[in-house]
Write a protein that holds these residues in place. Sequence first.
Motif, PDB file in Angstrom:
ATOM      1  N   GLN A   1      24.055  -1.612  46.670  1.00 17.82           N
ATOM      2  CA  GLN A   1      23.052  -2.440  47.332  1.00 17.82           C
ATOM      3  C   GLN A   1      21.940  -2.882  46.364  1.00 17.82           C
ATOM      4  O   GLN A   1      21.148  -3.755  46.698  1.00 17.82           O
ATOM      5  N   SER A   2      21.908  -2.291  45.177  1.00 19.66           N
ATOM      6  CA  SER A   2      20.870  -2.658  44.203  1.00 19.66           C
ATOM      7  C   SER A   2      21.446  -3.632  43.181  1.00 19.66           C
ATOM      8  O   SER A   2      22.663  -3.723  42.985  1.00 19.66           O
ATOM      9  N   GLU A   3      20.562  -4.358  42.511  1.00 17.41           N
ATOM     10  CA  GLU A   3      20.990  -5.306  41.485  1.00 17.41           C
ATOM     11  C   GLU A   3      21.681  -4.587  40.338  1.00 17.41           C
ATOM     12  O   GLU A   3      22.678  -5.070  39.798  1.00 17.41           O
ATOM     13  N   THR A   4      21.178  -3.401  39.982  1.00 19.17           N
ATOM     14  CA  THR A   4      21.792  -2.625  38.910  1.00 19.17           C
ATOM     15  C   THR A   4      23.214  -2.210  39.277  1.00 19.17           C
ATOM     16  O   THR A   4      24.147  -2.310  38.475  1.00 19.17           O
ATOM     17  N   GLY A   5      23.383  -1.760  40.511  1.00 14.73           N
ATOM     18  CA  GLY A   5      24.693  -1.341  40.965  1.00 14.73           C
ATOM     19  C   GLY A   5      25.680  -2.493  40.987  1.00 14.73           C
ATOM     20  O   GLY A   5      26.854  -2.330  40.608  1.00 14.73           O
ATOM     21  N   LEU A   6      25.207  -3.656  41.415  1.00 13.38           N
ATOM     22  CA  LEU A   6      26.073  -4.834  41.449  1.00 13.38           C
ATOM     23  C   LEU A   6      26.473  -5.248  40.031  1.00 13.38           C
ATOM     24  O   LEU A   6      27.624  -5.623  39.774  1.00 13.38           O
ATOM     25  N   THR A   7      25.533  -5.159  39.109  1.00 10.65           N
ATOM     26  CA  THR A   7      25.826  -5.488  37.710  1.00 10.65           C
ATOM     27  C   THR A   7      26.885  -4.543  37.138  1.00 10.65           C
ATOM     28  O   THR A   7      27.818  -4.970  36.444  1.00 10.65           O
ATOM     29  N   GLN A   8      26.750  -3.257  37.457  1.00 11.42           N
ATOM     30  CA  GLN A   8      27.739  -2.286  36.993  1.00 11.42           C
ATOM     31  C   GLN A   8      29.110  -2.551  37.610  1.00 11.42           C
ATOM     32  O   GLN A   8      30.139  -2.445  36.934  1.00 11.42           O
ATOM     33  N   LEU A   9      29.113  -2.904  38.889  1.00 12.68           N
ATOM     34  CA  LEU A   9      30.371  -3.206  39.560  1.00 12.68           C
ATOM     35  C   LEU A   9      31.096  -4.351  38.849  1.00 12.68           C
ATOM     36  O   LEU A   9      32.291  -4.278  38.568  1.00 12.68           O
ATOM     37  N   LEU A  10      30.342  -5.394  38.544  1.00 12.02           N
ATOM     38  CA  LEU A  10      30.954  -6.580  37.960  1.00 12.02           C
ATOM     39  C   LEU A  10      31.180  -6.460  36.455  1.00 12.02           C
ATOM     40  O   LEU A  10      31.606  -7.419  35.810  1.00 12.02           O
ATOM     41  N   SER A  11      30.915  -5.273  35.910  1.00  8.99           N
ATOM     42  CA  SER A  11      31.301  -5.014  34.521  1.00  8.99           C
ATOM     43  C   SER A  11      32.752  -4.551  34.439  1.00  8.99           C
ATOM     44  O   SER A  11      33.309  -4.435  33.350  1.00  8.99           O
ATOM     45  N   LEU A  12      33.357  -4.275  35.615  1.00  6.92           N
ATOM     46  CA  LEU A  12      34.781  -3.946  35.636  1.00  6.92           C
ATOM     47  C   LEU A  12      35.595  -5.163  35.210  1.00  6.92           C
ATOM     48  O   LEU A  12      35.114  -6.302  35.281  1.00  6.92           O
ATOM     49  N   PRO A  13      36.829  -4.975  34.777  1.00 11.37           N
ATOM     50  CA  PRO A  13      37.689  -6.133  34.511  1.00 11.37           C
ATOM     51  C   PRO A  13      37.754  -7.048  35.731  1.00 11.37           C
ATOM     52  O   PRO A  13      37.876  -6.566  36.864  1.00 11.37           O
ATOM     53  N   LEU A  14      37.646  -8.353  35.483  1.00 14.62           N
ATOM     54  CA  LEU A  14      37.588  -9.326  36.576  1.00 14.62           C
ATOM     55  C   LEU A  14      38.710 -10.341  36.443  1.00 14.62           C
ATOM     56  O   LEU A  14      39.112 -10.713  35.338  1.00 14.62           O
ATOM     57  N   ALA A  15      39.184 -10.803  37.588  1.00 16.90           N
ATOM     58  CA  ALA A  15      40.041 -11.985  37.662  1.00 16.90           C
ATOM     59  C   ALA A  15      39.344 -12.956  38.592  1.00 16.90           C
ATOM     60  O   ALA A  15      39.052 -12.618  39.751  1.00 16.90           O
ATOM     61  N   ILE A  16      39.018 -14.135  38.100  1.00 16.44           N
ATOM     62  CA  ILE A  16      38.245 -15.126  38.869  1.00 16.44           C
ATOM     63  C   ILE A  16      39.139 -16.337  39.104  1.00 16.44           C
ATOM     64  O   ILE A  16      39.621 -16.959  38.153  1.00 16.44           O
ATOM     65  N   ASP A  17      39.357 -16.639  40.368  1.00 15.08           N
ATOM     66  CA  ASP A  17      40.202 -17.791  40.678  1.00 15.08           C
ATOM     67  C   ASP A  17      39.483 -19.072  40.280  1.00 15.08           C
ATOM     68  O   ASP A  17      38.286 -19.247  40.545  1.00 15.08           O
ATOM     69  N   SER A  18      40.236 -19.980  39.667  1.00 17.41           N
ATOM     70  CA  SER A  18      39.625 -21.221  39.181  1.00 17.41           C
ATOM     71  C   SER A  18      39.232 -22.160  40.304  1.00 17.41           C
ATOM     72  O   SER A  18      38.521 -23.137  40.074  1.00 17.41           O
ATOM     73  N   GLY A  19      39.633 -21.849  41.537  1.00 16.16           N
ATOM     74  CA  GLY A  19      39.249 -22.692  42.665  1.00 16.16           C
ATOM     75  C   GLY A  19      37.807 -22.534  43.078  1.00 16.16           C
ATOM     76  O   GLY A  19      37.319 -23.291  43.919  1.00 16.16           O
ATOM     77  N   TYR A  20      37.116 -21.547  42.505  1.00 17.76           N
ATOM     78  CA  TYR A  20      35.700 -21.371  42.841  1.00 17.76           C
ATOM     79  C   TYR A  20      34.863 -21.790  41.643  1.00 17.76           C
ATOM     80  O   TYR A  20      34.896 -21.161  40.596  1.00 17.76           O
ATOM     81  N   ALA A  21      34.121 -22.869  41.817  1.00 15.34           N
ATOM     82  CA  ALA A  21      33.395 -23.432  40.669  1.00 15.34           C
ATOM     83  C   ALA A  21      31.899 -23.525  40.890  1.00 15.34           C
ATOM     84  O   ALA A  21      31.172 -24.003  40.025  1.00 15.34           O
TER      85      ALA A  21
END
Length: 426
Positions: free
Chosen positions: A59-79
Amino acid sequence: MADAGIRIVLLHDRAGKLLALLPGRKMLDLSRLCQLTGRELQPVKGEDARRFFNQPGLQSETGLTQLLSLPLAIDSGYAEAEVKGYEPHTGWCFSLPHLPRHEQAVRGDFAVLPQEPREAAAGADDAAVITRAVERFTSLRVQQRLEDTLGLPGLSETMQLIVKLRSDAGAGVDDLVPVVKRDPSLSAQVMGWASSPYYAAPGKVRSIEDAIIRVLGFDLVINLALGVAMGQVLKLPEDTPRGSVSYWDQAVYTATLCEQLARHAKVEPKPRPGLAYLGGLLHNFGYLVLGHLFPPHFSRLSRYIEANPHLEQRLVEQAVLHVTREQIGGWLLDSWKLPSEVCAAVRFQQEPEHADEDERIYAQLIYLSSRLLRSRGLSDGPHTACPQGWPEALGLDEAQVNACLDDLCSSADSLAELSGMFKKRG
């Protein structure tokens, strides 16, 4: 289901976790994602996703940043620049000023728009859809009678007699008792049902006649026997979506609620509670048939359902197998000569407006019951509200519906014991 923004999915393999970010309305295509990443990814179990995304730190910005430091796959349909996202298992929502950029993020096309199955009148068109799917995903080449080619077992002699009694408006207890007595397994089942806590019969149940006349009644015995017979024809698939409600629990819950709502419905012609119960009991029968016809592909279907919990399962089935459980279940029940009301209820339960007017009420009862049960965790599928005008379209008011649902939930343990008898027999 979110209509806009991004959906986040937690997956894993031997190399560890990965987060997939894709447009909220789209379906995650696991095959494309694995090709893009070069990994053998599978969605985590629903309970593990809930545990992971319910962590207070997210729920915190720090926690979200840590979450999104995991390997990511981002669909190109979202721009879009700003990210507003959600996770469907928990309903957790998040917001970011921009998509994350780091060396473990890959981009590509792995999300697709789900396609609605092409609705048509039950019969020849459904048979053509099933035939194409069977030929595409198996070595079978369908010729002549479809039901002969699929290798589906037939109904026993006892069950053929039960089907005839179900369709005979003049049949009664005197016709049913000899049929039940000739099948020792069915006799034991009827005695077990009559003695179950849910029916709370006063005194000991001493005979088949006593069980049918005093406790269960003609309609209920016919419907329970048919439900068990259909379930015995095919084995339950082994690799079902993890965390799903068991087949028989869903069947009994849905049947019970359909029957209760039918008794309260103020519409003409008034639905017959027995047919409503049988429709609910068999509403998911096509799921067993899919498992029978496509065993090599059923595990793949289960993983796709797990990866896309925000979608109606028929949309995932359409994408993976090109046929849905409603199409194949309705068609097979019709070929076995079950009552047309039951066949229409099973076939059109997701879109009742396609059913004939005099049979539509039974499809509407399943549609409403399944969504009510989902809200209490007693049936599988996304938690979506019924469209405006429900349940008034069935001549019900909200207080009646909630009372029926509360009554079922208070009896859930007893109903689970009843469904357990089905499992033991199967």
